[in-house]
Design a protein around this motif. Structure first.
Motif, PDB file in Angstrom:
ATOM      1  N   TYR A 206      55.167   5.098 -93.199  1.00 42.65           N
ATOM      2  CA  TYR A 206      54.785   5.353 -91.813  1.00 42.65           C
ATOM      3  C   TYR A 206      55.981   5.696 -90.937  1.00 42.65           C
ATOM      4  N   ARG A 207      57.150   5.796 -91.530  1.00 43.70           N
ATOM      5  CA  ARG A 207      58.364   5.996 -90.747  1.00 43.70           C
ATOM      6  C   ARG A 207      58.310   7.288 -89.936  1.00 43.70           C
ATOM      7  N   ARG A 208      57.747   8.339 -90.515  1.00 39.23           N
ATOM      8  CA  ARG A 208      57.661   9.623 -89.823  1.00 39.23           C
ATOM      9  C   ARG A 208      56.227   9.963 -89.430  1.00 39.23           C
ATOM     10  N   ARG A 209      55.401   8.954 -89.346  1.00 34.52           N
ATOM     11  CA  ARG A 209      53.995   9.163 -88.965  1.00 34.52           C
ATOM     12  C   ARG A 209      53.672   8.253 -87.784  1.00 34.52           C
ATOM     13  N   PRO A 210      54.024   8.669 -86.573  1.00 34.72           N
ATOM     14  CA  PRO A 210      53.830   7.806 -85.395  1.00 34.72           C
ATOM     15  C   PRO A 210      52.378   7.418 -85.170  1.00 34.72           C
ATOM     16  N   ARG A 211      51.446   8.328 -85.467  1.00 33.85           N
ATOM     17  CA  ARG A 211      50.035   7.998 -85.267  1.00 33.85           C
ATOM     18  C   ARG A 211      49.591   6.900 -86.219  1.00 33.85           C
ATOM     19  N   ALA A 212      50.059   6.983 -87.457  1.00 30.19           N
ATOM     20  CA  ALA A 212      49.709   5.946 -88.431  1.00 30.19           C
ATOM     21  C   ALA A 212      50.329   4.615 -88.027  1.00 30.19           C
ATOM     22  N   ARG A 213      51.567   4.633 -87.524  1.00 31.25           N
ATOM     23  CA  ARG A 213      52.209   3.396 -87.076  1.00 31.25           C
ATOM     24  C   ARG A 213      51.450   2.777 -85.920  1.00 31.25           C
ATOM     25  N   ALA A 214      51.061   3.613 -84.969  1.00 29.29           N
ATOM     26  CA  ALA A 214      50.333   3.111 -83.800  1.00 29.29           C
ATOM     27  C   ALA A 214      48.977   2.534 -84.198  1.00 29.29           C
ATOM     28  N   LYS A 215      48.285   3.242 -85.092  1.00 27.83           N
ATOM     29  CA  LYS A 215      46.971   2.779 -85.535  1.00 27.83           C
ATOM     30  C   LYS A 215      47.080   1.464 -86.310  1.00 27.83           C
ATOM     31  N   ALA A 216      48.096   1.380 -87.164  1.00 30.29           N
ATOM     32  CA  ALA A 216      48.302   0.153 -87.933  1.00 30.29           C
ATOM     33  C   ALA A 216      48.647  -1.014 -87.013  1.00 30.29           C
ATOM     34  N   GLY A 217      49.485  -0.758 -86.012  1.00 26.96           N
ATOM     35  CA  GLY A 217      49.842  -1.811 -85.072  1.00 26.96           C
ATOM     36  C   GLY A 217      48.651  -2.291 -84.265  1.00 26.96           C
ATOM     37  N   LEU A 218      47.799  -1.354 -83.816  1.00 24.03           N
ATOM     38  CA  LEU A 218      46.621  -1.721 -83.048  1.00 24.03           C
ATOM     39  C   LEU A 218      45.645  -2.528 -83.893  1.00 24.03           C
ATOM     40  N   ARG A 219      45.455  -2.118 -85.149  1.00 29.94           N
ATOM     41  CA  ARG A 219      44.540  -2.849 -86.027  1.00 29.94           C
ATOM     42  C   ARG A 219      45.058  -4.253 -86.311  1.00 29.94           C
ATOM     43  N   ALA A 220      46.375  -4.383 -86.541  1.00 34.58           N
ATOM     44  CA  ALA A 220      46.959  -5.701 -86.793  1.00 34.58           C
ATOM     45  C   ALA A 220      46.827  -6.591 -85.565  1.00 34.58           C
ATOM     46  N   TYR A 221      47.020  -6.008 -84.384  1.00 36.48           N
ATOM     47  CA  TYR A 221      46.894  -6.781 -83.143  1.00 36.48           C
ATOM     48  C   TYR A 221      45.481  -7.303 -82.958  1.00 36.48           C
ATOM     49  N   ARG A 222      44.495  -6.433 -83.174  1.00 37.61           N
ATOM     50  CA  ARG A 222      43.106  -6.857 -83.023  1.00 37.61           C
ATOM     51  C   ARG A 222      42.725  -7.910 -84.046  1.00 37.61           C
ATOM     52  N   HIS A 223      43.200  -7.745 -85.283  1.00 40.03           N
ATOM     53  CA  HIS A 223      42.894  -8.719 -86.331  1.00 40.03           C
ATOM     54  C   HIS A 223      43.490 -10.079 -85.996  1.00 40.03           C
ATOM     55  N   ASP A 224      44.765 -10.085 -85.589  1.00 38.13           N
ATOM     56  CA  ASP A 224      45.436 -11.347 -85.273  1.00 38.13           C
ATOM     57  C   ASP A 224      44.818 -12.023 -84.060  1.00 38.13           C
ATOM     58  N   ARG A 225      44.450 -11.226 -83.060  1.00 38.94           N
ATOM     59  CA  ARG A 225      43.834 -11.796 -81.863  1.00 38.94           C
ATOM     60  C   ARG A 225      42.488 -12.432 -82.189  1.00 38.94           C
ATOM     61  N   ARG A 226      41.783 -11.867 -83.140  1.00 37.20           N
ATOM     62  CA  ARG A 226      40.464 -12.376 -83.498  1.00 37.20           C
ATOM     63  C   ARG A 226      40.537 -13.626 -84.366  1.00 37.20           C
ATOM     64  N   TRP A 227      41.510 -13.671 -85.286  1.00 40.85           N
ATOM     65  CA  TRP A 227      41.488 -14.718 -86.307  1.00 40.85           C
ATOM     66  C   TRP A 227      42.568 -15.776 -86.172  1.00 40.85           C
ATOM     67  N   THR A 228      43.635 -15.514 -85.424  1.00 42.65           N
ATOM     68  CA  THR A 228      44.728 -16.487 -85.365  1.00 42.65           C
ATOM     69  C   THR A 228      44.292 -17.808 -84.760  1.00 42.65           C
ATOM     70  N   VAL A 229      43.602 -17.774 -83.639  1.00 41.16           N
ATOM     71  CA  VAL A 229      43.183 -19.011 -82.979  1.00 41.16           C
ATOM     72  C   VAL A 229      42.211 -19.821 -83.837  1.00 41.16           C
ATOM     73  N   PRO A 230      41.128 -19.217 -84.375  1.00 42.11           N
ATOM     74  CA  PRO A 230      40.247 -20.004 -85.255  1.00 42.11           C
ATOM     75  C   PRO A 230      40.974 -20.568 -86.469  1.00 42.11           C
ATOM     76  N   ARG A 231      41.879 -19.779 -87.066  1.00 43.08           N
ATOM     77  CA  ARG A 231      42.606 -20.263 -88.243  1.00 43.08           C
ATOM     78  C   ARG A 231      43.486 -21.456 -87.883  1.00 43.08           C
ATOM     79  N   ARG A 232      44.138 -21.393 -86.731  1.00 44.53           N
ATOM     80  CA  ARG A 232      44.991 -22.506 -86.328  1.00 44.53           C
ATOM     81  C   ARG A 232      44.186 -23.752 -86.002  1.00 44.53           C
ATOM     82  N   ARG A 233      43.012 -23.570 -85.449  1.00 43.08           N
ATOM     83  CA  ARG A 233      42.158 -24.733 -85.171  1.00 43.08           C
ATOM     84  C   ARG A 233      41.750 -25.426 -86.454  1.00 43.08           C
ATOM     85  N   VAL A 234      41.425 -24.635 -87.468  1.00 43.90           N
ATOM     86  CA  VAL A 234      41.068 -25.214 -88.764  1.00 43.90           C
ATOM     87  C   VAL A 234      42.278 -25.926 -89.371  1.00 43.90           C
TER      88      VAL A 234
END
Length: 253
Positions: A206-234
């Motif tokens: 993804y070094r020379r693919r800014p769109r892929a980097r941005a998309k991957a970052g957005l997906r990781a952010y949404r995933h972490d925002r959704r699951w980090t809090v429930p996982r930590r509570r468990v």
């Protein structure tokens, strides 16, 4: 229940594995209960010391793992294999309860880093449970006698599933890679989806693919925002809430 146990556990020779898993989970639960009582200043329990040195329970855990492991190899079957399997399970429970301490070479039991111990224990129990249920590593499940004779087909199956797990791991998806080694579909999903930012795959492709980097970052952010809090509570429910103010070994438990 007895018929199911006999047919699915005893006859296939999985009883030692079941005993080891039960001992592993029970030991972890009892250990966490005791350490949380010590932390709260309740009950008759206290830290174990010898000559002024705090003895972590990973120490007897290592001894039990060594004794149980070598004993199981030596006995192989019979009552002895069951006894050594229990010893191994107890030792593994004590060792992995302090996995974070071993990883960081520091007393991080009640810190944020200490959550890693709980996560490793949960993942280990889940993986062993899948193997106990009949799932074989890298997807060689429900193979007929004729298919087993075709060694080439089995080797290809194992190789492809191993490759999927390796791709998922290179994309920064450790849990997916671990479970994918047992359930091939999980590894396949992890292999074809976008890599997490900062993973070896992302840095390489993804070094020379800014769109892929941005998309991957957005997906990781949404995933972490959704699951980090429930996982930590468990994790907090299982192992106790970390104390960010904790600074050292004395009275840590």
């Amino acid at each position: 229940m007895g018929h199911w146990l006999q047919r699915n556990i005893v006859e296939p020779g999985k009883l030692p594995l079941l005993l080891a898993l039960a001992a592993f989970v029970l030991t972890f639960v009892i250990t966490r209960v005791i350490t949380r009582l010590i932390r709260a200043g309740r009950g008759p329990f206290g830290n174990v010391k010898a000559g002024g040195v705090h003895i972590h329970h990973v120490v007897p855990g290592v001894v039990l793992v060594v004794v149980g492991g070598f004993g199981a190899i030596a006995s192989r079957e019979g009552v002895g294999s069951g006894v050594f399997a229990v010893l191994f399970g107890v030792g593994a429970g004590l060792v992995l309860d302090e996995f974070a301490l071993i990883l960081h070479l520091d007393d991080v039991y009640w810190t944020e880093e200490g959550r890693q111990s709980v996560e490793v224990v949960v993942i280990t129990a889940a993986l062993v449970g899948l193997v106990l249920a009949g799932f074989a590593p890298f997807g060689v499940n429900n193979v007929s006698a004729e298919e087993l004779q075709n060694r080439g087909g089995v080797i290809v199956t194992v190789g492809v599933n191993f490759l999927f797990s390796l791709l998922a791991l290179s994309k920064g998806k450790t849990r997916v890679a671990l479970f994918g080694a047992i359930i091939p579909l999980v590894a396949l999903v992890g292999a074809i989806r976008l890599a997490r930012p900062g993973s070896p795959w992302a840095r390489r492709f993804y070094r020379r693919r800014p769109r892929a980097r941005a998309k991957a970052g957005l997906r990781a952010y949404r995933h972490d925002r959704r699951w980090t809090v429930p996982r930590r509570r468990v994790q907090d429910w299982i192992g106790g809430r970390p104390d960010p103010r904790f600074t050292g070994p004395p009275g840590r438990r």
